[in-house]
Each structure stands twice: as C-alpha cells, then as structure tokens.
Scaffold this active site. Structure first.
Site, mmCIF file in Angstrom:
data_model
loop_
_atom_site.group_PDB
_atom_site.id
_atom_site.type_symbol
_atom_site.label_atom_id
_atom_site.label_comp_id
_atom_site.label_asym_id
_atom_site.label_seq_id
_atom_site.Cartn_x
_atom_site.Cartn_y
_atom_site.Cartn_z
ATOM 1 N N LYS A 111 -115.574 -19.185 -130.037
ATOM 2 C CA LYS A 111 -115.518 -17.774 -129.468
ATOM 3 C C LYS A 111 -114.560 -17.753 -128.157
ATOM 4 C CE LYS A 111 -118.099 -14.051 -128.014
ATOM 5 N NZ LYS A 111 -119.596 -14.312 -127.776
ATOM 6 N N SER A 125 -112.207 -14.995 -125.237
ATOM 7 C CA SER A 125 -111.914 -13.821 -124.663
ATOM 8 C C SER A 125 -110.799 -13.315 -125.505
ATOM 9 C CB SER A 125 -111.417 -14.107 -123.263
ATOM 10 O OG SER A 125 -112.574 -14.677 -122.471
ATOM 11 N N THR A 141 -111.559 -11.450 -120.572
ATOM 12 C CA THR A 141 -111.505 -9.958 -121.008
ATOM 13 C C THR A 141 -111.778 -9.098 -119.699
ATOM 14 O OG1 THR A 141 -111.868 -10.640 -123.296
ATOM 15 C CG2 THR A 141 -111.647 -8.204 -122.720
ATOM 16 N N ALA A 142 -112.918 -9.612 -119.247
ATOM 17 C CA ALA A 142 -113.459 -8.925 -117.919
ATOM 18 C C ALA A 142 -112.253 -8.758 -117.056
ATOM 19 C CB ALA A 142 -114.449 -9.704 -117.552
ATOM 20 N N HIS A 182 -122.108 -10.484 -118.677
ATOM 21 C CA HIS A 182 -123.426 -10.998 -119.172
ATOM 22 C C HIS A 182 -124.652 -10.091 -118.511
ATOM 23 C CE1 HIS A 182 -120.834 -13.795 -121.096
ATOM 24 N NE2 HIS A 182 -120.705 -14.712 -120.274
#
Length: 290
Positions: free
Chosen positions: A56, A58, A112-113, A156
């Site tokens: 997993k 980004s 990604t943030a 989150h």
C-alpha cells in the site's frame, strides 16, 4: 501449493479491515501475504527500492515505481469528503494567503496529501509557502497547538479529532480537489510486482476483492485485528475511519477511480511535481482479455 507474497500495509483501521480476511486465510486462492505493518512513508520507500511483492503506497509515489509495479484495481483508498486538512491555531488568520512564508508540517514529502497540498497552495498562497517540516502524522497536531509550526497538513483520523487540540480547519484539500475536478480523491494505492505475471496478478486482485467483501459481510470478524493495530485509537473513531476510507472504490476503482488517478498524476506532472506517467502504465496487466 500456496505462494507467499511479502506484503506491507499500514496499521490504520481501513487497511486492517480490508486485508484481515486475506491475511487470515479466509478467502479462496493460493496466494497468501506475509504481512509487515508500516506507515505509508515507509511503504513508499520500500516500493521505490523494490523490496516487497505487494504494498500500500501513496498515489503520489506511484509514478516512481510503475516500471516494476502494477497498480491493482482494488484494495486502495479513494473517496469523497475524505481529503487531508490544513490546520491552524484558533487565532491564526482564516485567509489561506496568510500562509505565505509560514512553516507548515506535513506527514511526508512523497505523500498524496502533500501533492494535493502543493497543487492547492500554488493557487491559494500566491506569496509562496515558507519552510516545510516533515513530522510523523501523530506529531503534527501537537506541533501546531504548541506553536512549533504555523500550520499542519493532517490525514487519517485527525479529521475527527483536531478540535480536541483547539485547532481549526483552514482548508480541506479534498474539497478543493473535488471542486476543481469533480473527481474522487485518490489517496492510497495497492501495487504488486509486474513480474508476478498476469495470472497471479489477477488471482491477487480476486483475493483482495474477496477480502473486502468478507469484511463488509462479517465486520465483527476483523474487529480484534483492527483494534489491536489501531495505536490505542478510540473504537468509535476507528469505525468512522473505516466508514470514510473503505467504499465502492476499495472493491473496484472503476472508470471514476481511474479518471481520478490519471487526473491527479497528469496535473502533478504538468506542474513539474512528479514524473510523467507513460501511456498504459496504469492499466492492470491482470485484466481479462477482450
């Protein structure tokens, strides 16, 4: 014969909820994970070094690993109303332009943030940002509260808890993205080695989809696993986290999901923030022919 795949995902409730059934042998198939838990910044690095079979990561890290890894069409995190937030103290100006020259804490420069934040800031903060400080995501809100940084980019479960720190949301990166594009927000991707070949990649996608279906059909089964890895998170917050990040896009990206991924990476490449994605690089090698 069962094939063991070295696999890494985060201890966050959405990942443990999604992968519980696969990790515990509750879905059909001959592929099984050997799981390592790691925060997304760590898994991004593992992918860039090509160290594991399934990860997993980004979406912002995806352009750097597509030569070796394929994007799976399921298991990841996309959605609406689930974007990162820019937080400030209660007395800070409410105008995003006031961030010009200010210090901002972010969870990772390859997240990604942060990519969404940079695309937003290019328009909303014409004076340009000041210093960017990378902190573990759980340290960001205390740093803003204590005045160590001027603002923080949070992800989150911080969406549900930032008021407890006396902070306020200056801007929602998801709202900005959705307003600009009309697309869902691509956050976390599931990738697997291309060298596994189309048949195994197809079997892997089927196993992950079955794991998602099991999680939805039998939510109590994963409860202990989720809470054991949720870093002392309140169970109610864990439930909110799952409800926000596990959705139809987790079961299948579909046309809107792929459009969102292409949209993010194309915009970021045009802004010089990530390498350009080659045509066809996001296509799933395990897709059925025809």
């Amino acid at each position: 014969m069962t094939t063991r795949l070295s696999t890494a995902y985060s201890p966050c409730p959405n990942d443990t909820f999604v992968f519980h059934a696969w990790a515990h042998g509750l879905v059909p198939g001959d592929l099984a994970p050997e799981v390592t838990f790691a925060d997304i910044d760590v898994t991004n690095g593992l992918a860039e070094r090509g160290e594991l079979d399934v990860l997993k990561i980004s979406y912002a890290a995806l352009p750097y690993v597509l030569d070796e890894y394929a994007l799976l069409p399921c298991g990841g995190a996309l959605g609406r109303g689930c974007g990162p937030l820019v937080l400030t103290g209660p007395d800070a100006p409410a105008d995003p332009a006031a961030l010009a020259g200010k210090t901002v804490a972010v969870p990772s420069e390859r997240s990604t943030a942060y990519l969404l934040f940079r695309l937003w800031a290019a328009q909303a903060v014409p004076g340009g940002l000041g210093e960017i400080v990378v902190l573990p995501f759980h340290e960001i809100m205390p740093a803003v509260r204590d005045g160590k940084v001027d603002a923080g980019l949070v992800i989150h479960e911080a969406r549900f808890t930032y008021q407890q720190y006396g902070l306020r949301s200056l801007a929602d990166m998801g709202e900005a993205w959705e307003a600009a594009t009309g697309l869902p927000i691509p956050l976390g991707a599931i990738i697997a080695r291309r060298s596994l070949g189309p048949e195994r990649l197809r079997g892997l996608a089927e196993a992950i989809r079955a794991s998602v279906a099991h999680a939805w059909a039998h939510p109590a089964d994963s409860r202990e696993y989720v809470l054991a890895h949720a870093q002392e998170m309140d169970p109610a917050v864990a439930d909110q986290h799952i409800a926000l990040y596990v959705n139809d896009f987790t079961a299948d990206l579909g046309p809107d999901g792929y459009a969102a991924v292409h949209g993010l990476l194309d915009r970021a490449a045009a802004a010089g923030l990530v390498p350009a994605t080659a045509p066809g690089a996001l296509d799933f090698p395990g897709a059925a022919a025809g």
